[in-house]
Design a protein around this motif. Structure first.
Motif, PDB file in Angstrom:
ATOM      1  N   ASN A  99      90.850  28.117  93.094  1.00 46.37           N
ATOM      2  CA  ASN A  99      92.283  28.245  93.352  1.00 46.37           C
ATOM      3  C   ASN A  99      92.945  29.072  92.248  1.00 46.37           C
ATOM      4  O   ASN A  99      92.307  29.464  91.266  1.00 46.37           O
ATOM      5  N   ASP A 100      94.232  29.342  92.417  1.00 49.97           N
ATOM      6  CA  ASP A 100      94.938  30.211  91.471  1.00 49.97           C
ATOM      7  C   ASP A 100      94.939  29.623  90.059  1.00 49.97           C
ATOM      8  O   ASP A 100      94.778  30.342  89.077  1.00 49.97           O
ATOM      9  N   LYS A 101      95.136  28.308  89.947  1.00 40.02           N
ATOM     10  CA  LYS A 101      95.177  27.668  88.634  1.00 40.02           C
ATOM     11  C   LYS A 101      93.849  27.847  87.902  1.00 40.02           C
ATOM     12  O   LYS A 101      93.822  28.259  86.731  1.00 40.02           O
ATOM     13  N   ASN A 102      92.745  27.556  88.570  1.00 35.29           N
ATOM     14  CA  ASN A 102      91.442  27.638  87.916  1.00 35.29           C
ATOM     15  C   ASN A 102      91.024  29.081  87.659  1.00 35.29           C
ATOM     16  O   ASN A 102      90.426  29.383  86.617  1.00 35.29           O
ATOM     17  N   ARG A 103      91.341  29.983  88.581  1.00 36.35           N
ATOM     18  CA  ARG A 103      91.052  31.405  88.340  1.00 36.35           C
ATOM     19  C   ARG A 103      91.862  31.923  87.155  1.00 36.35           C
ATOM     20  O   ARG A 103      91.369  32.703  86.344  1.00 36.35           O
ATOM     21  N   GLY A 104      93.116  31.481  87.049  1.00 34.48           N
ATOM     22  CA  GLY A 104      93.956  31.935  85.949  1.00 34.48           C
ATOM     23  C   GLY A 104      93.394  31.525  84.608  1.00 34.48           C
ATOM     24  O   GLY A 104      93.362  32.315  83.656  1.00 34.48           O
ATOM     25  N   GLN A 105      92.927  30.286  84.506  1.00 34.08           N
ATOM     26  CA  GLN A 105      92.357  29.802  83.251  1.00 34.08           C
ATOM     27  C   GLN A 105      91.075  30.547  82.895  1.00 34.08           C
ATOM     28  O   GLN A 105      90.759  30.734  81.720  1.00 34.08           O
ATOM     29  N   HIS A 106      90.347  31.020  83.913  1.00 34.25           N
ATOM     30  CA  HIS A 106      89.007  31.590  83.738  1.00 34.25           C
ATOM     31  C   HIS A 106      89.001  33.120  83.826  1.00 34.25           C
ATOM     32  O   HIS A 106      87.944  33.745  83.750  1.00 34.25           O
ATOM     33  N   GLN A 107      90.187  33.734  83.967  1.00 30.17           N
ATOM     34  CA  GLN A 107      90.229  35.141  84.331  1.00 30.17           C
ATOM     35  C   GLN A 107      89.660  36.070  83.268  1.00 30.17           C
ATOM     36  O   GLN A 107      89.034  37.094  83.594  1.00 30.17           O
ATOM     37  N   ALA A 108      89.838  35.763  81.992  1.00 29.78           N
ATOM     38  CA  ALA A 108      89.323  36.652  80.944  1.00 29.78           C
ATOM     39  C   ALA A 108      87.801  36.757  81.024  1.00 29.78           C
ATOM     40  O   ALA A 108      87.223  37.846  80.881  1.00 29.78           O
ATOM     41  N   PHE A 109      87.139  35.638  81.251  1.00 33.80           N
ATOM     42  CA  PHE A 109      85.686  35.648  81.370  1.00 33.80           C
ATOM     43  C   PHE A 109      85.249  36.371  82.640  1.00 33.80           C
ATOM     44  O   PHE A 109      84.308  37.170  82.620  1.00 33.80           O
ATOM     45  N   LEU A 110      85.943  36.122  83.756  1.00 32.75           N
ATOM     46  CA  LEU A 110      85.568  36.757  85.018  1.00 32.75           C
ATOM     47  C   LEU A 110      85.807  38.258  85.005  1.00 32.75           C
ATOM     48  O   LEU A 110      85.112  39.012  85.698  1.00 32.75           O
ATOM     49  N   ARG A 111      86.768  38.718  84.233  1.00 36.05           N
ATOM     50  CA  ARG A 111      86.964  40.168  84.086  1.00 36.05           C
ATOM     51  C   ARG A 111      85.819  40.802  83.309  1.00 36.05           C
ATOM     52  O   ARG A 111      85.452  41.955  83.553  1.00 36.05           O
ATOM     53  N   ALA A 112      85.254  40.053  82.376  1.00 35.45           N
ATOM     54  CA  ALA A 112      84.198  40.599  81.512  1.00 35.45           C
ATOM     55  C   ALA A 112      82.815  40.476  82.126  1.00 35.45           C
ATOM     56  O   ALA A 112      81.926  41.279  81.815  1.00 35.45           O
ATOM     57  N   VAL A 113      82.617  39.478  82.985  1.00 37.14           N
ATOM     58  CA  VAL A 113      81.299  39.190  83.539  1.00 37.14           C
ATOM     59  C   VAL A 113      81.424  39.068  85.056  1.00 37.14           C
ATOM     60  O   VAL A 113      82.130  38.179  85.551  1.00 37.14           O
ATOM     61  N   GLU A 114      80.763  39.923  85.785  1.00 31.49           N
ATOM     62  CA  GLU A 114      80.855  39.898  87.242  1.00 31.49           C
ATOM     63  C   GLU A 114      80.297  38.582  87.787  1.00 31.49           C
ATOM     64  O   GLU A 114      79.162  38.196  87.480  1.00 31.49           O
ATOM     65  N   PHE A 115      81.111  37.896  88.575  1.00 27.68           N
ATOM     66  CA  PHE A 115      80.699  36.619  89.145  1.00 27.68           C
ATOM     67  C   PHE A 115      79.449  36.794  89.999  1.00 27.68           C
ATOM     68  O   PHE A 115      79.385  37.649  90.869  1.00 27.68           O
ATOM     69  N   GLY A 116      78.430  35.980  89.730  1.00 27.75           N
ATOM     70  CA  GLY A 116      77.198  36.022  90.499  1.00 27.75           C
ATOM     71  C   GLY A 116      76.180  37.040  90.025  1.00 27.75           C
ATOM     72  O   GLY A 116      75.068  37.100  90.577  1.00 27.75           O
ATOM     73  N   SER A 117      76.534  37.833  89.012  1.00 26.26           N
ATOM     74  CA  SER A 117      75.602  38.846  88.510  1.00 26.26           C
ATOM     75  C   SER A 117      74.492  38.189  87.691  1.00 26.26           C
ATOM     76  O   SER A 117      74.566  37.009  87.320  1.00 26.26           O
ATOM     77  N   ALA A 118      73.471  38.980  87.364  1.00 28.03           N
ATOM     78  CA  ALA A 118      72.370  38.465  86.541  1.00 28.03           C
ATOM     79  C   ALA A 118      72.877  38.040  85.162  1.00 28.03           C
ATOM     80  O   ALA A 118      72.437  37.022  84.613  1.00 28.03           O
ATOM     81  N   THR A 119      73.813  38.809  84.605  1.00 27.89           N
ATOM     82  CA  THR A 119      74.374  38.449  83.295  1.00 27.89           C
ATOM     83  C   THR A 119      75.139  37.131  83.376  1.00 27.89           C
ATOM     84  O   THR A 119      75.007  36.256  82.516  1.00 27.89           O
ATOM     85  N   HIS A 120      75.925  36.988  84.427  1.00 27.92           N
ATOM     86  CA  HIS A 120      76.683  35.764  84.640  1.00 27.92           C
ATOM     87  C   HIS A 120      75.749  34.555  84.741  1.00 27.92           C
ATOM     88  O   HIS A 120      75.938  33.544  84.059  1.00 27.92           O
TER      89      HIS A 120
END
Length: 318
Positions: A99-120
């Motif tokens: 949801n928006d609340k959880n994405r907002g808290q996590h957005q810096a990490f998700l911008r740096a690391v593609e969700f579901g990628s090998a690095t992630h």
């Protein structure tokens, strides 16, 4: 190993981390920061989210852990990152909803690391391998709160090492489950209902429960025991703005949390967004090392060398 340097919440502040490590006498060689006297860093968790250097804030501690020059406990942000990428048992939802609340808290990490990628996936697998607490023989380290019953419950689920499993992530995100209560306590700190009072926190979320300052042995009232930033708007049960919580006796409050025992080994923790106005240490055997590095404060370490009573001069700010 000659001592531990316990470092507070990094939250993407890799530049402050490198400065602090160097100030503590660590130098980078053979793939990781090392101390010439064989000291170890202990990270209290929350490497990720909020700050600008997400990947480096993970890679520096990870290299140190993998080379044996550091240890680390999981923070609530590492747990949340794993839960954000773990499916519920029936595969109908994510354990931490997108949801928006959880994405907002996590957005810096998700911008740096593609969700579901090998690095992630690699980073999350490493998070899952880390313990939820450390008992280092004379000193304890936990992200938010050391409470024996919560830790003993988690030990029955994951053993002495205390890392994460998919089942613990699912149980730990299911309200009403014993593992949910234990994870909330150890990684986020105990909370109690404020008797109809509510406040708006730093992330603009309205809350009716307050974080307990579980280290305070002299607290006798609700006002004493709740950690509440004075800048957060507080309202009473009638919706009127007030400056302080009432002095309701703790004996009248359901779910009141016992303080950390004065005769227990010293415990170091993060999570609570301390400032320079807070005590260092909090008590003779409790100390927070989170001094709001990502909000303009210092990244702080406590240098522990076997002392049973924590000393103010052992804090080092980067």
């Amino acid at each position: 190993m000659t001592g531990y340097d316990i470092i507070g919440d990094v939250h993407g502040c890799a530049d402050k981390l490198t400065v602090l490590l160097q100030k503590l006498g660590y130098a980078h060689s053979d793939g990781a920061y090392r101390h010439p006297e064989q000291r170890q860093v202990v990270f209290v968790g929350d490497l990720i989210d909020r700050g600008v250097s997400q990947l480096e804030a993970v890679s520096i501690p990870r290299a140190m852990v993998e080379h044996g020059t550091a240890q680390m406990v999981i923070g609530n942000h590492e747990f949340n990152a794993v839960a954000f990428a773990t499916r519920t048992a029936d595969d109908t939802e994510w354990c931490r909803p997108h949801n928006d609340k959880n994405r907002g808290q996590h957005q810096a990490f998700l911008r740096a690391v593609e969700f579901g990628s090998a690095t992630h996936r690699s980073i999350l697998d490493w998070f899952m391998s880390l313990p939820l607490w450390l008992n280092l023989g004379g000193v304890r380290v936990v992200h938010a709160c050391w409470r024996d019953d919560s830790i003993e419950h988690l030990r029955t689920q994951v053993g002495d090492h205390g890392g994460l499993t998919d089942q613990l992530v699912r149980d730990g995100t299911t309200r009403g489950h014993l593992s949910y209560d234990a994870i909330e306590t150890v990684l986020k700190g105990p909370e109690i209902w404020l008797g109809g009072y509510s406040y708006t926190d730093k992330d603009d979320h309205k809350r009716s429960d307050g974080r307990v300052a579980w280290w305070k042995t002299d607290a006798t009232t609700l006002r004493d025991i709740i950690r509440l930033d004075p800048s957060w708007p507080l309202v009473d049960p009638n919706g009127e703005r007030v400056d302080k919580l009432p002095e309701t006796p703790l004996t009248d409050i359901a779910g009141s949390v016992p303080p950390y025992p004065v005769n227990a080994p010293p415990v170091l923790f993060g999570h609570y967004w301390f400032t320079d106005n807070d005590d260092k240490p909090s008590t003779s055997n409790t100390a927070c090392v989170d001094f709001s590095a990502v909000k303009g404060g210092n990244l702080v370490a406590y240098r522990w060398d076997g002392e049973p009573t924590l000393q103010p001069e052992n804090f080092v700010a980067g």
